[in-house]
Design an enzyme around this catalytic site. Structure first.
Site, PDB file in Angstrom:
ATOM      1  N   HIS A 200      -7.649   0.818   2.188  1.00  0.00           N
ATOM      2  CA  HIS A 200      -7.903  -0.609   2.035  1.00  0.00           C
ATOM      3  C   HIS A 200      -6.711  -1.487   2.463  1.00  0.00           C
ATOM      4  O   HIS A 200      -6.774  -2.202   3.453  1.00  0.00           O
ATOM      5  CB  HIS A 200      -8.239  -0.928   0.579  1.00  0.00           C
ATOM      6  CG  HIS A 200      -9.409  -0.182   0.033  1.00  0.00           C
ATOM      7  ND1 HIS A 200     -10.717  -0.418   0.407  1.00  0.00           N
ATOM      8  CD2 HIS A 200      -9.463   0.817  -0.877  1.00  0.00           C
ATOM      9  CE1 HIS A 200     -11.530   0.388  -0.262  1.00  0.00           C
ATOM     10  NE2 HIS A 200     -10.794   1.151  -1.046  1.00  0.00           N
TER      11      HIS A 200
HETATM   12  O1  RIB Z   1     -10.860  -2.406  -3.825  1.00  0.00           O
HETATM   13  C1  RIB Z   1      -9.696  -1.916  -3.226  1.00  0.00           C
HETATM   14  C2  RIB Z   1      -8.499  -2.686  -3.677  1.00  0.00           C
HETATM   15  O2  RIB Z   1      -8.332  -2.549  -5.079  1.00  0.00           O
HETATM   16  C3  RIB Z   1      -7.185  -2.162  -3.061  1.00  0.00           C
HETATM   17  O3  RIB Z   1      -6.289  -3.221  -2.964  1.00  0.00           O
HETATM   18  C4  RIB Z   1      -6.714  -1.169  -4.074  1.00  0.00           C
HETATM   19  O4  RIB Z   1      -5.294  -0.996  -4.045  1.00  0.00           O
HETATM   20  C5  RIB Z   1      -7.107  -1.872  -5.347  1.00  0.00           C
HETATM   21  O5  RIB Z   1      -6.095  -2.830  -5.653  1.00  0.00           O
END
Ligand code: RIB
Ligand code: CA
Length: 316
Positions: free
Chosen positions: A244
């Site tokens: 992500h």
């Molecule tokens: O949904 C993914 C996000 O939530 C990313 O930033 C992960 O690190 C969590 O913070």
């Protein structure tokens, strides 16, 4: 660092994927990390702050200024994600206890002071976690809204729905009230949603490439990936896990690897069923203000080539 390097503040809740994003940023001459602010999210604030120090020392960058921020959302009780990231938030490998200093100033005050003192629109905010620090800064100092160059945020989802509830992505779900403050602030905002990050999947070959570096960074990222992959593979039945937060840095460095659309995005804050949902008007049926550049595609191989090359720059 390039003379034209983009000055950025990284607001983060490490989290293994936050760690990879920070390592990518620190290895990229196109970016000048002028500060890291931590927020409660994947794990409580004391751990996200400790983890930010661990990650900077892993990158041999104990010069980076780290500021601890908000330990809970604006209104909701804190929800964390140890089930994904492990008890420490950086499970997967044992790393040395950090020794680099933590700055005494609160993250919110650092953000306010930095944007008030810098020339207008010369610093970008990258948010990798719940947006609590940013919202608190905007509420305490509304004048900074016009001074922020742009905000690039990992969060939300439209075609991909949610990952912590059927309709909400984790960062938006944890603090939807903060997200609403930021999305309503009229700031140049780019959203890196699950629609993109669910296409940025790791795989076994990539993990092997990392281990072949025979560096502490390569081993750490490979071990982090092995750890958080187990949750995502089971949940999505995919061969790899979505990376992500590094997509935020990837977009900043190589925006050509992504496509998106200028649309209206509202944050659901009231419904117990859908709180944290990013209500993205992708088909522009509402006529509401287009307040976000909402990404939708990524050149997955181009992104991993960039990420691998940059992580390969670390020595030792
Ligand atoms: O949904 C993914 C996000 O939530 C990313 O930033 C992960 O690190 C969590 O913070
Ligand atoms: Ca994060």
């Amino acid at each position: 660092m390039l003379a034209s390097a983009q000055k950025i503040i990284i607001d983060t809740d490490p989290g293994q994927d936050d760690g990879v994003a920070i390592l990518l940023a620190l290895a990229s001459p196109e970016l000048d990390v002028i500060g890291i602010t931590t927020v409660a999210g994947n794990v409580p604030l004391d751990l996200t702050t400790k983890n930010a120090r661990i990650i900077c020392e892993l990158a041999n960058r104990s010069d980076i200024k780290i500021f601890s921020g908000c330990d809970k959302p604006l209104k909701k009780p804190l929800v964390t994600a140890e089930n994904v990231h492990g008890k420490t938030g950086l499970d997967g490998i044992e790393l040395p206890e950090p020794t680099m200093p933590l700055q005494p100033q609160h993250a919110v005050d650092f953000i306010i002071e930095t944007f008030r003192n810098a020339p207008e629109k010369t610093i970008t905010l990258c948010t990798l976690g719940p947006m609590t620090n940013i919202a608190q800064a905007l509420m305490k100092a509304p004048d900074i809204a016009t001074r922020i160059q742009k905000i690039i945020s990992m969060g939300g989802g439209f075609f991909e729905g949610g990952n912590i509830t059927p309709s909400a992505e984790f960062n938006m779900f944890v603090d939807p009230d903060a997200a609403k403050v930021v999305f309503d602030a009229g700031i140049d905002l780019t959203v890196v949603p699950l629609d993109v990050t669910h296409k940025a999947l790791t795989n076994a070959q990539w993990i092997q490439q990392l281990r072949a570096f025979k560096t502490s960074v390569g081993e750490a990222v490979a071990s982090w990936t092995d750890f958080f992959e187990r949750y995502d593979k089971e949940k999505y039945g995919s061969a790899g896990a979505p990376l992500h937060d590094p997509c935020v840095m990837g977009y900043l460095i190589r925006p050509d690897l992504f496509t998106g659309k200028h649309i209206n995005v509202e944050i659901e804050t009231e419904s117990p069923l859908t709180a944290g949902a990013t209500v993205a008007d992708w088909w522009k049926v509402t006529g509401r203000t287009q307040n976000a550049y909402f990404l939708n595609t990524i050149d997955r191989d181009g992104f991993f080539d960039l990420l691998t090359e940059r992580l390969g720059r670390y020595q030792g």
